[in-house]
Scaffold this active site. Sequence first.
Site, mmCIF file in Angstrom:
data_model
loop_
_atom_site.group_PDB
_atom_site.id
_atom_site.type_symbol
_atom_site.label_atom_id
_atom_site.label_comp_id
_atom_site.label_asym_id
_atom_site.label_seq_id
_atom_site.Cartn_x
_atom_site.Cartn_y
_atom_site.Cartn_z
ATOM 1 N N LYS A 260 -5.898 -1.592 -3.247
ATOM 2 C CA LYS A 260 -6.385 -2.971 -3.187
ATOM 3 C C LYS A 260 -5.486 -3.828 -2.305
ATOM 4 O O LYS A 260 -5.871 -4.878 -1.835
ATOM 5 C CB LYS A 260 -6.431 -3.584 -4.590
ATOM 6 N N ARG A 261 -4.271 -3.348 -2.113
ATOM 7 C CA ARG A 261 -3.322 -4.150 -1.319
ATOM 8 C C ARG A 261 -3.433 -3.880 0.186
ATOM 9 O O ARG A 261 -2.779 -4.530 0.973
ATOM 10 C CB ARG A 261 -1.903 -3.898 -1.806
#
Length: 496
Positions: A260-261
Site C-alpha cells: 500500500k505504500r
Amino acid sequence: MDEGESMGVRLRYAPSPTGHLHIGGARTALFNYLFAKHHGGSFILRIEDTDLDRNVDNAAQEFADNLRWLGIEWDEGAYLGGDCGPYVSTERLDIYARHVEELRDKGVIYECYCSEDELAAEREQQMARGEAVRYSGRCRRLTDKERAAHIHEGRKPTLRFRVADDESVEFTDLIRGDMIFEPQGIGGDFVVVKSNGIPVYNFAVVVDDHLMNITHVVRGEEHISNTPRQLLLFRAFGWTAPVFGHVPLILGADGKKLSKRDESLIQFIDQYREYGYLPEAIFNFLALLGWTPGGEREILTREEFIANFGLDRVNRSGAYFDAAKLAWMNGHYLKSRSAAELLPLARRFLEPSAAGWQVADVDAWMIDFIALYKDQVSCLSELPVVGNVLIGDEATVEADAAETLNDDQAVAVLGVFLERARSWTDWTPDGMKALLKDVQSIAGKKGKDLFFPVRAAITGRLHGPDLNRSLALLGQTRVLERLGRAVAAAGEQPAT
Ligand code: GLU
C-alpha cells in the site's frame, strides 16, 4: 452449506476504518456483493473499529461513500440500518460484553496479566530456541496470591481464550479447499479482550457474524491465520460457523504482494475518482482481479457479472494488478458514454480553464470539447492535457508546423483566412466548414495546402482532431490572435 446451494445467503464486507479504500478491499467488497446478488441474498456493510488506536476520522464514511460510488450497494448495514444493527463494532460493546461473560461462565477464558515486555521476551526466547511462537499459558493457573500481586502492581489484565494444547482446526475453504491448522499454527491461547476492556477483532467478528446470520465469509488471504481462532470461538459458543473463502493476494508486476505504500502505483479508490476514472470501469476491472467468467470476454455488464459470479472460478494463485489494463478499460467505458453524460465528471478538470474564454455557454463548450477528445484519453483528468492546444491561450508550435508556416504560399493562405475570419459570424463547426470553403476559393488552395497552414497556425501542430470543431471551440477571438501571431512570426505583418 456449499456454494450455490443456498438461497438467502448473507455476506458482509467489514472494513476497519484505518485508511482509504484500497483496490484489495474494494475487490473483497465486490466479490461479497456479487456472490450475495448471484444467490439472491443480502450484502451487509459492517464497520470494524475496535482497534481504537488505528481508527482514522471520517474513514468509515469515506469507505461507504466510495463503495456507493462503485455501485456496490449494501442491503443493510452502517449508514443504512437493518434488523441486525448496530453495524459499527464500537456501538456493540454491550453485546460483546454479554458474550464475554458467556465464555467466562463456560470457563474458556481467563485473565492474563503478562505485560507487553514479558510477552516480547517470551517470544524472543522461543524464536532463539527455534520454536513456534505461542503464548506459554503462564497466566492460566494463577494462584489467588499471584493475581492479587498483579492487581496490586496496577496491571490491567487482558482476557485470553484457552486453546487446548492438542487442538487442531480443520475447515473447507471455498477457494483453497481443505485446510488444517495444527496446534502450533494456532499460536496458543489468544487475547479476546484487550486491557482497555475492548474486544479484539477476532472476538467481535465471531459474535457479529453469528448475530448477523452471516452464511459466507469471503475475505483476503491475509486473514486466513485468523480463521482457526475464529472457528474455535464459534465452537466454544456452540454456534455453526459460516463458510469461509479466502481470496488470493493482489500482486504487483514484480510478483510481490502489492504494498500500500508503493506510491508509484495508484491503489486507492479515491485516487481513481480523483483522476477521473469511471466507477463501472473499476467495477469491471476489480471483478476480473482473480476471477474469470470463463471465455475471452473482458467487458461485462453488472448484470452479467452477477449472473456469472461464483467462487469456483476464483484463481488460487495471486492476481496481478495491471494498471495499464485498468486504464484501457476506463478508456473503453469513456467511449461508451456520451460527452453530455461525462460533463458532470469532467467539469472540474475543464471549468478552471474555461473561465477566461468568454464563451456564451460554457457547458455547451465543455461538452463539445469532451466529445472531441474523450476517445483519446484513458481517464478524464487527461482531457485538458490531450486537448491543451484548445485550452491554453497559446499553442506551442512544433517543428514541422513551424516549417509549414515558413512558406510564402502558406502565409498567403493565412492572410486570406485572417481577413475572412475577422468578419465571420457563424463560429459553429458548420460555419467553420463554410469559412474554410470560402478561403479555399479565394486563395485558390485546397487539401493539405489549405489545412496544414491553418491547423499549424491555430494549434501549432500538423495533426489533431477535426479542424472545424477545433476552430469552433477556440472561437473567434483566440483564432484571430493565433493567426495574427503566426503571420507575424512568419515575417509578414497582417494587413490592418
Ligand atoms: N476488519 C477486517 C479488515 O478490515 C476484515 C475482517 C473480515 O473480513 O473478517 O481487514
